[in-house]
Design a protein around this motif. Sequence first.
Motif, mmCIF file in Angstrom:
data_model
loop_
_atom_site.group_PDB
_atom_site.id
_atom_site.type_symbol
_atom_site.label_atom_id
_atom_site.label_comp_id
_atom_site.label_asym_id
_atom_site.label_seq_id
_atom_site.Cartn_x
_atom_site.Cartn_y
_atom_site.Cartn_z
ATOM 1 N N ALA A 105 7.039 13.642 3.498
ATOM 2 C CA ALA A 105 7.958 13.479 4.629
ATOM 3 C C ALA A 105 7.528 12.306 5.489
ATOM 4 O O ALA A 105 8.357 11.506 5.952
ATOM 5 N N ARG A 106 6.230 12.200 5.712
ATOM 6 C CA ARG A 106 5.707 11.067 6.485
ATOM 7 C C ARG A 106 6.038 9.750 5.788
ATOM 8 O O ARG A 106 6.439 8.771 6.427
ATOM 9 N N MET A 107 5.889 9.705 4.470
ATOM 10 C CA MET A 107 6.153 8.482 3.724
ATOM 11 C C MET A 107 7.629 8.097 3.822
ATOM 12 O O MET A 107 7.962 6.908 3.984
ATOM 13 N N HIS A 202 -4.889 -3.417 2.534
ATOM 14 C CA HIS A 202 -3.529 -2.868 2.580
ATOM 15 C C HIS A 202 -2.917 -3.046 3.970
ATOM 16 O O HIS A 202 -1.756 -3.455 4.107
ATOM 17 N N HIS A 203 -3.701 -2.724 5.003
ATOM 18 C CA HIS A 203 -3.194 -2.822 6.368
ATOM 19 C C HIS A 203 -2.768 -4.253 6.702
ATOM 20 O O HIS A 203 -1.724 -4.467 7.333
ATOM 21 N N ARG A 220 7.704 -1.162 0.699
ATOM 22 C CA ARG A 220 7.047 -0.981 -0.606
ATOM 23 C C ARG A 220 5.533 -0.920 -0.451
ATOM 24 O O ARG A 220 4.865 -0.067 -1.044
ATOM 25 N N LEU A 221 4.990 -1.829 0.373
ATOM 26 C CA LEU A 221 3.537 -1.862 0.553
ATOM 27 C C LEU A 221 3.022 -0.595 1.220
ATOM 28 O O LEU A 221 1.958 -0.080 0.860
ATOM 29 N N ILE A 226 0.065 4.505 0.989
ATOM 30 C CA ILE A 226 -0.051 5.953 1.220
ATOM 31 C C ILE A 226 -0.374 6.670 -0.082
ATOM 32 O O ILE A 226 -1.264 7.527 -0.137
ATOM 33 N N GLU A 227 0.341 6.323 -1.151
ATOM 34 C CA GLU A 227 0.104 6.977 -2.443
ATOM 35 C C GLU A 227 -1.322 6.715 -2.926
ATOM 36 O O GLU A 227 -1.991 7.638 -3.418
ATOM 37 N N TRP A 228 -1.780 5.484 -2.762
ATOM 38 C CA TRP A 228 -3.142 5.155 -3.194
ATOM 39 C C TRP A 228 -4.174 5.931 -2.394
ATOM 40 O O TRP A 228 -5.104 6.520 -2.964
#
Length: 234
Positions: A105-107, A202-203, A220-221, A226-228
């Motif tokens: 949900a956050r993503m 990433h940030h 996309r990034l 988040i997934e990583w």
Amino acid sequence: MPDSPTGRAHDVVLRHIEDSLHSGALKLGDRLPGERALAEQFGISRASVRDAIRTLEVMGVVRSATGSGPNSGTIVVSDPSSALGVALRMHVASHHLPLKDVVEARMMMETWSLEHAASVPWTPEQLNDARLLLEAMDDDALPSQIFTLLDTQFHVALSALAGNVVVSTMMESMREAIRGYIDDAVARRGTWDEVVPTLREHHRGIFEAVEAREGERAARLVREHIEWFYRQAL
């Protein structure tokens, strides 16, 4: 409205506060009448009034302080993210809300926010909040718990650029609800020194995409980020 073992007499106070806020009779910064006055007004016990005030405090609607002076008494405030964060944290702890679902949900909200932020007006000063947090996270001496706190604030600051207060509030509450689980997972795995350089990379990429108003790339990034991270931490 008399008290009873089964009745919730304090509900009448909650309804009155809600109606008063809706009508404008009560505004942020206003002070509620004292316990005795409210008890007499609604014909309920002072204990029921106290229950209502405690409920409003948990909801982030009022703040109570004892003593005298301008900050004493029960004052109307607005702190919805704190209240939502507490509620979410409790339901995640009870396993009623799976952590995986909260992360998804956050993503969804964050990717929408960063994509939407590319097409709405915001000032360099607003973006600077995220820039300062990004720079603070470059400190190699930061403990992981402080880094994750700054990380939370960074993501919320970028999401706020979309201009949707509800989404920003939900983002902040969800991040706060799961931050403790992230800290615990990092401590258990003991791989923080390996993870943090990638987080910084990433940030920076996400920030640069937002700054360039490249909404699709930013979305996309942040999804990949988040997934990583949750693959590493959970």
